[in-house]
Design an enzyme around this catalytic site. Structure first.
Site, mmCIF file in Angstrom:
data_model
loop_
_atom_site.group_PDB
_atom_site.id
_atom_site.type_symbol
_atom_site.label_atom_id
_atom_site.label_comp_id
_atom_site.label_asym_id
_atom_site.label_seq_id
_atom_site.Cartn_x
_atom_site.Cartn_y
_atom_site.Cartn_z
ATOM 1 N N ASP A 160 0.839 -1.204 0.000
ATOM 2 C CA ASP A 160 0.000 0.000 0.000
ATOM 3 C C ASP A 160 0.875 1.256 0.000
ATOM 4 O O ASP A 160 0.600 2.228 -0.708
ATOM 5 C CB ASP A 160 -0.909 -0.011 1.242
ATOM 6 C CG ASP A 160 -1.602 -1.351 1.404
ATOM 7 O OD1 ASP A 160 -2.371 -1.716 0.515
ATOM 8 O OD2 ASP A 160 -1.328 -2.051 2.408
ATOM 9 N N HIS A 188 -4.649 -3.397 6.337
ATOM 10 C CA HIS A 188 -4.446 -3.670 4.911
ATOM 11 C C HIS A 188 -5.791 -4.107 4.337
ATOM 12 O O HIS A 188 -6.075 -5.296 4.164
ATOM 13 C CB HIS A 188 -3.388 -4.756 4.685
ATOM 14 C CG HIS A 188 -3.333 -5.181 3.239
ATOM 15 N ND1 HIS A 188 -2.885 -4.353 2.242
ATOM 16 C CD2 HIS A 188 -3.721 -6.322 2.622
ATOM 17 C CE1 HIS A 188 -2.990 -4.973 1.066
ATOM 18 N NE2 HIS A 188 -3.499 -6.167 1.279
#
Ligand SMILES: NC(=O)c1ccc[n+]([C@@H]2O[C@H](COP(=O)([O-])OP(=O)(O)OC[C@H]3O[C@@H](n4cnc5c(N)ncnc54)[C@H](O)[C@@H]3O)[C@@H](O)[C@H]2O)c1
Ligand SMILES: O=C(O)C[C@H](O)C(=O)O
Length: 329
Positions: A160, A188
């Site tokens: 990410d 996440h």
């Protein structure tokens, strides 16, 4: 080659991330170009044959740093002497599966793996959980390993982090190497919060440079947070090479340190910083040095950021409560 090889255990070794990961570990990208490694591949019985095929290909590369490969379907053997463990293998969500079913199925994987790490890994074990839901799987494994310091269990949000840097570079025309101090907060998952308010582009504040709240709210954050789903839609399979690359980055940074003036994002057990409840595995801005990490302290969190961090943390708390109810932690 004079150094003692480092034992690296990789679970899900026959999967698509495993295939993108193992060759880079063996060629020195995980720990450094002078660090020999011994690979311990862990699979389920049905994955053993494919793992053997991958091991044959690893042999065929004649990597100077690869000091051996062993393949197991028993976690107690797979984690024996492990210095680094990459927990990639997980139960994917299939049609009709509720989130609780997914947590329960993964509990069946990560609880015994945590126990095996507790009983058999080396004292300096460092664990990265990649398999989803990564943060809560890391919590399950950590809870099953009471003798291992809790901070050795981490979850991957580096993909990410890298995605956010790339999107910010594309928006501003900057080089990715000019972007520093970006943060992924939280889970996440689609609730994660990529934060550019403290990020810098060639030394200038990124949010001020961008100066476009609509882009930030309506494009940047959703693009980064939903990138995994967009990759699945485009490729017909979840991200593999970029996930493997992020796993390499996560461990390499943990072991070898962040650059001066920069930080990275890691899912780590909260110590209560920034109002994140202690113990849940949430992503924070961290610096690393000598194989240890520290949460970057003292950042101002504005109202916009606060609401988004709180939403992602609330999801992590829900996941923790669900696995607690299932008796997994
Ligand atoms: N954190 C992240 O940023 C991120 C990014 C991408 C993918 N992922 C996750 O990583 C995981 C792996 O993805 P993939 O594409 O390699 O999946 P995959 O299905 O191709 O491979 C998974 C492998 O794990 C093995 N496995 C299953 N249970 C196991 C167990 N108990 N022990 C050892 N091996 C086991 C399977 O046999 C299979 O070979 C998935 O959960 C995926 O959602 C996480
Ligand atoms: O496997 C997924 O659901 C997506 C993955 O976590 C990703 O971020 O690419």
């Amino acid at each position: 080659m004079t150094r003692t090889p480092v034992n690296v255990t990789v679970t899900g070794a026959a999967g698509q991330i495993g295939y993108a990961l193992l060759f880079r570990i063996a060629s020195g990208h995980l720990l450094g170009a002078d660090v020999p490694v011994k690979l311990r591949l862990l699979e389920i019985p049905q994955g053993m044959k494919a793992a053997q095929g991958t091991a044959m290909e690893l042999d065929d590369c004649a990597f100077p740093l690869l000091a051996g490969i062993d393949i197991f379907d028993d976690p107690n053997k797979g984690f024996e002497g492990a210095n680094v463990a990459l927990l990639v293998g997980a139960r994917p969500r299939t049609a009709g599966m509720e989130r609780g079913d997914l947590l329960s199925a993964n509990g069946g994987i990560f609880k015994p793996q945590g126990a095996a790490i507790n009983a058999h890994a080396a004292d300096d074990i460092k664990v990265l959980v990649v398999g989803n839901p990564a943060n809560t799987n890391a919590l399950i494994a950590q809870a099953a390993a009471p003798d291992v310091p809790a901070e050795r269990f981490t979850a991957m949000t580096r993909l990410d982090h890298n995605r956010a840097i790339s999107q910010l570079a594309a928006k501003t025309g900057a080089a990715v190497s000019d972007i520093k101090r970006l943060t992924i907060w939280g889970n996440h998952s689609a609730t994660q919060y990529p934060d550019i308010f403290h990020a810098e582009i060639a030394g200038k504040n990124a949010a001020e440079l961008v100066n476009d709240q609509t882009w930030l709210s309506d494009e940047f954050i959703p693009t980064v947070a939903k990138r995994g789903a967009a990759i699945i839609e485009a490729r017909g399979a979840s991200s593999a090479a970029s996930a493997a690359n992020a796993a390499i980055d996560h461990v390499h940074t943990w072991v070898n340190g962040t650059a001066a003036g920069d930080w990275t994002s890691m899912g780590i057990p909260s110590d209560g910083s920034y109002g994140v409840p202690e113990g849940i595995i949430s992503s924070f801005p961290v610096t690393t040095k000598d194989g240890r990490y520290e949460i970057v302290q003292g950042l101002d969190v504005n109202e916009f950021s606060r609401a988004r961090i709180d939403a992602s943390v609330a999801e992590l708390v829900e996941e923790r409560d669900a696995v607690r109810e299932l008796g997994l932690i």
